[in-house]
Write an enzyme that holds these catalytic residues in place. Structure first.
Site, PDB file in Angstrom:
ATOM      1  N   TYR A  35       6.475   6.158  14.546  1.00 36.01           N
ATOM      2  CA  TYR A  35       5.154   5.555  14.689  1.00 36.01           C
ATOM      3  C   TYR A  35       4.170   6.559  15.282  1.00 36.01           C
ATOM      4  CZ  TYR A  35       1.631   1.994  15.768  1.00 36.01           C
ATOM      5  OH  TYR A  35       0.463   1.258  15.826  1.00 36.01           O
TER       6      TYR A  35
ATOM      7  N   LYS B 199       0.761   8.248  13.562  1.00 38.88           N
ATOM      8  CA  LYS B 199      -0.567   7.997  14.126  1.00 38.88           C
ATOM      9  C   LYS B 199      -1.264   9.299  14.534  1.00 38.88           C
ATOM     10  CE  LYS B 199      -0.646   3.610  13.477  1.00 38.88           C
ATOM     11  NZ  LYS B 199      -1.602   3.017  12.513  1.00 38.88           N
TER      12      LYS B 199
ATOM     13  N   VAL C  27       0.805  -1.217   0.000  1.00 38.67           N
ATOM     14  CA  VAL C  27       0.000   0.000   0.000  1.00 38.67           C
ATOM     15  C   VAL C  27       0.839   1.268   0.000  1.00 38.67           C
ATOM     16  CG1 VAL C  27      -1.957  -1.131   1.107  1.00 38.67           C
ATOM     17  CG2 VAL C  27      -0.232   0.024   2.527  1.00 38.67           C
TER      18      VAL C  27
END
Length: 253
Positions: free
Chosen positions: A158, A162, A64
């Site tokens: 990360y 997010k 993706v």
């Protein structure tokens, strides 16, 4: 009343469906009657996910993070399914938990490419399909994680992605209004998957200690996703947090 139930079939896509939260949610959707595009980079793992509900899952191996791969993926969905009712943007990765000054740019970029750009590319392609299909509209659910609210030590790539997912979710929710597209976010804390097993052995805390953290059964995440997905498009859960009750998230330290 007609005996033709084809109009009742709903079609979903789950990215990162080869393991963990993605596998649990994909299997729950298949169990609820969805036909599900199982997306991930490892076809063998996706096949294992599909085995739980024969005929309900369609393996669609894709990266993706690559625009051309996402374009080909959604063209296949359009041809094979004819429409998409639900996209669960779940694919994600993290970088090594090292001090930020020891992190390479390549490690940073890899996380951004999958977690943020991958979610954007899939949402963009889903919008294009959902705007033109009949009946029009659909739902996008993004996996934000507890890290969309607060970081763990040495988790800058990360955590940054997010937090960015929250902005993406809100933008999609706003821009989707005119097209019957609802968008929400599920923030998950300590669902017990293979990746989260380390929580049961002890992980670094903000105060420098190593501590075991409580976990929850991943099926609770799948049940929460099913609730969000089952709502009519006139209603939306913009943000839901599902977490192990006693994990160190709410409170000090």
């Amino acid at each position: 009343m007609t005996s033709d139930t084809s109009s009742l079939i709903r079609y979903a896509m789950v990215t990162g469906a080869g393991s963990g939260i993605g596998r649990a949610c994909a299997q729950a959707l298949m169990g609820a009657g969805y036909r599900v595009a199982l997306v991930g980079r490892r076809a063998e793992a996706l096949e294992q996910t599909a085995q739980s509900h024969p005929g309900r899952g369609v393996v669609m191996a894709a990266d993706v993070a690559r625009p051309e791969a996402v374009a080909a993926l959604f063209e296949r969905v359009r041809v094979e399914f004819g429409r998409l009712d639900l996209l669960f943007n779940n694919a994600g990765m993290s970088a090594p938990a090292v001090p930020i000054d020891e992190l390479s740019f390549e490690q940073w970029q890899a996380v951004v490419d999958v977690n943020l750009s991958g979610s954007f590319l899939c949402a963009q392609a889903a919008f294009k399909l959902m705007k033109t299909q009949s009946p029009r509209g659909g739902r996008i659910i993004n996996n934000g994680s507890i890290s969309a609210h607060a970081p763990r030590p040495n988790s800058a790539p990360y955590t940054a992605t997010k937090h960015a997912i929250t902005g993406l979710t809100k933008s999609l929710a706003l821009d989707g209004r005119a097209h019957g597209i609802a968008c929400g976010q599920i923030d998950i804390g300590n669902a017990l998957t293979d990746m989260a097993y380390k929580m049961t052995q002890g992980v670094p805390q903000a105060n420098g200690q190593i501590a075991v953290e409580p976990t929850m059964d991943v099926r609770h995440v799948a049940e929460a996703l099913l609730h969000m997905a089952a709502l009519p498009l006139s209603a939306n859960v913009l943000n839901m947090t599902v977490m192990a009750t006693s994990m160190p998230f709410v409170g000090r330290g």
